[in-house]
Design a protein around this motif. Structure first.
Motif, short mmCIF file in Angstrom:
data_model
loop_
_atom_site.label_atom_id
_atom_site.label_comp_id
_atom_site.label_asym_id
_atom_site.label_seq_id
_atom_site.Cartn_x
_atom_site.Cartn_y
_atom_site.Cartn_z
N PRO A 15 0.82 -1.21 0.00
CA PRO A 15 0.00 0.00 0.00
C PRO A 15 0.86 1.27 0.00
O PRO A 15 1.96 1.27 0.54
N VAL A 16 0.31 2.32 -0.60
CA VAL A 16 0.98 3.61 -0.61
C VAL A 16 -0.05 4.71 -0.37
O VAL A 16 -1.25 4.52 -0.58
N ILE A 17 0.45 5.82 0.07
CA ILE A 17 -0.35 7.04 0.15
C ILE A 17 0.21 8.02 -0.86
O ILE A 17 1.43 8.21 -0.94
N VAL A 18 -0.65 8.59 -1.66
CA VAL A 18 -0.24 9.63 -2.61
C VAL A 18 -0.79 10.95 -2.10
O VAL A 18 -2.01 11.12 -1.96
N ARG A 19 0.10 11.86 -1.74
CA ARG A 19 -0.33 13.15 -1.22
C ARG A 19 -0.11 14.23 -2.27
O ARG A 19 1.00 14.37 -2.81
N VAL A 20 -1.15 14.97 -2.56
CA VAL A 20 -1.05 16.08 -3.50
C VAL A 20 -1.31 17.38 -2.74
O VAL A 20 -2.11 17.43 -1.81
N ASP A 21 -0.59 18.42 -3.14
CA ASP A 21 -0.70 19.74 -2.51
C ASP A 21 -0.89 20.79 -3.58
O ASP A 21 -0.25 20.74 -4.65
N GLY A 22 -1.74 21.77 -3.27
CA GLY A 22 -1.93 22.87 -4.19
C GLY A 22 -0.66 23.68 -4.33
O GLY A 22 0.04 23.95 -3.35
N ARG A 23 -0.35 24.06 -5.55
CA ARG A 23 0.86 24.83 -5.84
C ARG A 23 0.49 26.30 -6.04
O ARG A 23 -0.25 26.64 -6.94
N ASN A 24 1.00 27.15 -5.14
CA ASN A 24 0.75 28.59 -5.21
C ASN A 24 -0.74 28.92 -5.22
O ASN A 24 -1.19 29.81 -5.94
N PHE A 25 -1.51 28.17 -4.42
CA PHE A 25 -2.95 28.41 -4.39
C PHE A 25 -3.31 29.73 -3.74
O PHE A 25 -4.32 30.33 -4.07
N GLN A 121 0.39 -1.17 9.61
CA GLN A 121 0.52 -0.76 11.01
C GLN A 121 0.76 0.74 11.19
O GLN A 121 0.58 1.25 12.29
N ILE A 122 1.18 1.43 10.13
CA ILE A 122 1.47 2.86 10.31
C ILE A 122 0.51 3.77 9.55
O ILE A 122 0.67 4.98 9.59
N VAL A 123 -0.49 3.18 8.88
CA VAL A 123 -1.43 4.01 8.13
C VAL A 123 -2.17 4.95 9.08
O VAL A 123 -2.30 6.16 8.80
N ALA A 124 -2.66 4.43 10.20
CA ALA A 124 -3.38 5.28 11.15
C ALA A 124 -2.48 6.40 11.67
O ALA A 124 -2.91 7.55 11.81
N ASP A 125 -1.21 6.08 11.94
CA ASP A 125 -0.26 7.10 12.43
C ASP A 125 -0.10 8.22 11.41
O ASP A 125 0.00 9.40 11.78
N TYR A 126 -0.06 7.85 10.13
CA TYR A 126 0.08 8.87 9.09
C TYR A 126 -1.10 9.84 9.12
O TYR A 126 -0.92 11.07 9.10
N PHE A 127 -2.32 9.30 9.18
CA PHE A 127 -3.49 10.18 9.14
C PHE A 127 -3.69 10.94 10.45
O PHE A 127 -4.20 12.07 10.43
#
Length: 248
Positions: A15-25, A121-127
């Motif tokens: 599993p992976v988490i893909v995080r996207v962030d607004g650029r210069n929003f 085991q670390i997904v909850a920690d991430y969120f």
């Protein structure tokens, strides 16, 4: 020249988490005259864009968590055989076009992207970590615009808050009549987009009887619990355990 594409075979394993962030929003949204520090029109557009991603991107996130202009998608399965270049380009480009379509700004909006490899085991920690950032962002945003309304310059307000702890900023706001603990839940804790099961009644002509089948639909939850609470831990655990091979 094909050999010069030295990053094209880099792959990740779910599993992976893909995080996207607004650029210069910030500048683009300021020109659209959204309310500060939060505007429900923008939050709704972000949630709706994520819903479009679930339905139309061809990818299969299990759930997504969003606050401000940051989105974290949790994937248990990956398209493109896990090719990082593909994932890191398709996900933010879809979100950029979806949000631009919904908001219809005078200029294009764009996201950047990163991939975070995780294990169950670390997904909850991430969120929990990202939700803590949502709370910090909420407090600082209210304080920042409160200071600006009192005549402080932007640079001075940013410097002032940078040197203050969360409790100090909370007290500052409370002294000005704002109890951040009472602002809407989505501002403090973020929003989740997920798949929810529902039953569909049908009829089997061969057996001459009614049938029930389970489908899933994409839903938005604007009143989520704290992820570090028992209810929050159960929510994430249930989402990670849910199946994701269904027609939406």
């Amino acid at each position: 020249m094909k050999g010069r594409e030295i990053y094209s075979d880099l792959r990740c394993v779910p599993p992976v988490i893909v995080r996207v962030d607004g650029r210069n929003f910030r500048n683009a949204l300021s020109r659209m005259e959204f309310e500060k520090p939060y505007d429900i029109r923008f939050a709704s557009a972000m949630a709706d864009a994520i819903e479009l991603f679930f339905k139309n991107s061809g990818l299969s996130p299990v759930f997504a968590y969003v606050f401000s202009d940051e989105i974290s998608f949790f994937f248990r399965e990956l398209a493109f055989d896990g090719r990082i270049e593909k994932i890191d380009s398709v996900v933010p480009s879809f979100m950029s076009s979806a949000l631009t379509m919904l908001l219809k700004p005078d200029e294009p909006l764009s996201f950047d992207s990163r991939i975070i490899p995780v294990h169950r085991q670390i997904v909850a920690d991430y969120f929990i970590w990202r939700q803590a950032e949502a709370w910090r962002n909420c407090i600082n945003s209210y304080a920042y615009y409160t200071l600006l309304s009192e005549g402080m310059k932007e640079e001075d307000a940013a410097t002032f808050l940078r040197n203050r702890g969360t409790s100090d900023v909370h007290e500052l706001l409370f002294s000005r009549g704002t109890n951040v603990a009472k602002v809407p839940t989505w501002q403090r804790r973020g929003i989740m987009i997920m798949k929810e099961e529902y039953e569909v009644e049908g009829f089997n002509p061969h057996l001459n009887e009614k049938t029930l089948s389970v489908r899933k639909k994409v839903v938005q939850n604007w009143d989520i619990p704290m992820f570090k609470s028992p209810d929050g831990e159960l929510l994430i655990e249930n989402l990670m355990s849910s199946g994701n091979r269904e027609t939406i």
